[in-house]
Design a protein around this motif. Sequence first.
Motif, short mmCIF file in Angstrom:
data_model
loop_
_atom_site.label_atom_id
_atom_site.label_comp_id
_atom_site.label_asym_id
_atom_site.label_seq_id
_atom_site.Cartn_x
_atom_site.Cartn_y
_atom_site.Cartn_z
N HIS A 9 -27.22 -8.31 28.54
CA HIS A 9 -27.53 -7.14 29.35
C HIS A 9 -28.32 -6.09 28.57
O HIS A 9 -28.62 -5.03 29.10
CB HIS A 9 -26.24 -6.55 29.92
N HIS A 43 -37.41 1.55 24.47
CA HIS A 43 -36.83 0.48 23.66
C HIS A 43 -37.01 0.67 22.16
O HIS A 43 -36.72 -0.24 21.39
CB HIS A 43 -37.41 -0.86 24.10
N GLN A 66 -34.32 -7.40 31.33
CA GLN A 66 -32.95 -6.93 31.21
C GLN A 66 -32.16 -7.34 32.45
O GLN A 66 -32.57 -7.04 33.57
CB GLN A 66 -32.91 -5.41 31.03
N ASP A 111 -29.51 2.78 33.59
CA ASP A 111 -29.14 1.36 33.50
C ASP A 111 -28.07 0.96 34.49
O ASP A 111 -27.99 -0.19 34.88
CB ASP A 111 -28.65 1.04 32.08
N ALA A 115 -31.83 -4.90 26.48
CA ALA A 115 -33.26 -5.10 26.68
C ALA A 115 -33.75 -6.18 25.72
O ALA A 115 -33.63 -6.04 24.51
CB ALA A 115 -34.02 -3.79 26.45
#
Length: 314
Positions: free
Chosen positions: A50, A258, A94, A301, A52
Amino acid sequence: MDTTDTTDTIRSGEVTDLAFWPTVGAPPGVEVFRCSALPPRAERHGVDLHAALRPDFHQLIVVCSGTLRCSVDFTDHVLTDGHWLWVRPGQVRQYRSGVAEAEGTMVLFQSDYLDAATVTAARIDEPGPGRPLDLRGAKGETERDVLALLQRQHDSSSTLPPELYAATMRHLLAVLVLRLAHAAGRHDEVRTGGEAFRRFRLAVESGFVRTRRVEDYARLLGYSVRTLTRVTQAAAGCAAKRFIDDRVLLEAKRLLVHTELTGHSVGERLGFPEATAFARFFRQRTGMTPAEFRSQARGADTSPPTVRIPPDRP
């Protein structure tokens, strides 16, 4: 080691780069397995599915039943029966739901596994849109049949000599990616934009950090600005300048979400002469500052994903 995309990870801020690793004893380059097989592989190798993840290989995902929620480069998708998703090397993927909650198949392969003619015809080394294909019912029957053959061949490797097994897998995969490329409209894009757009797209992919000027690409490729604008509008539905800026914006979003790079450092990496120029560029195109986007994206998220699959048309 019997895993593919769950080993040899390299951490960079909040993104995990994943290298392709073949199953021991199998010809390298391609892996086929059920969605339910991925979580235990990841667990054995300490990878959070889960998080990235940025694979350096292609990943085809097809869902047969149930639901798989995932995002590709900041676009959320809900995959259900008959939906295919092609994640290309370098795209950030993701999962938003448990992978085992969906019945389906995953095909992982490296670009150089296929012959040059297939790579060119399917244009697999060019950036992909990262959106699902809706191949429910009869319109996806052939693709499902080819996938079933590919999986059966993969699972029965011992019934053929290694060289015949490898050739069979390569040919079956080639048929599958060629049909998926056609279904995704890649050849329509070629017809509408032609060779000029193909060359422009590749030049932008390799040069967007150095220049965002259409004039520079026109001079490099030997076309006029008007030609590049026309073919990009026909193939991508936007002007050439917008096409370049969209690619820069995507990379900016990737770096902001990220990695832990500051907005100033992100701007430097993308070729902006000063932080204010990058901040102005980003705000004009998103309505947010880089810091605001980072905060919102990282806090989103757990929000429900947005369905991006268009309804069936008569």
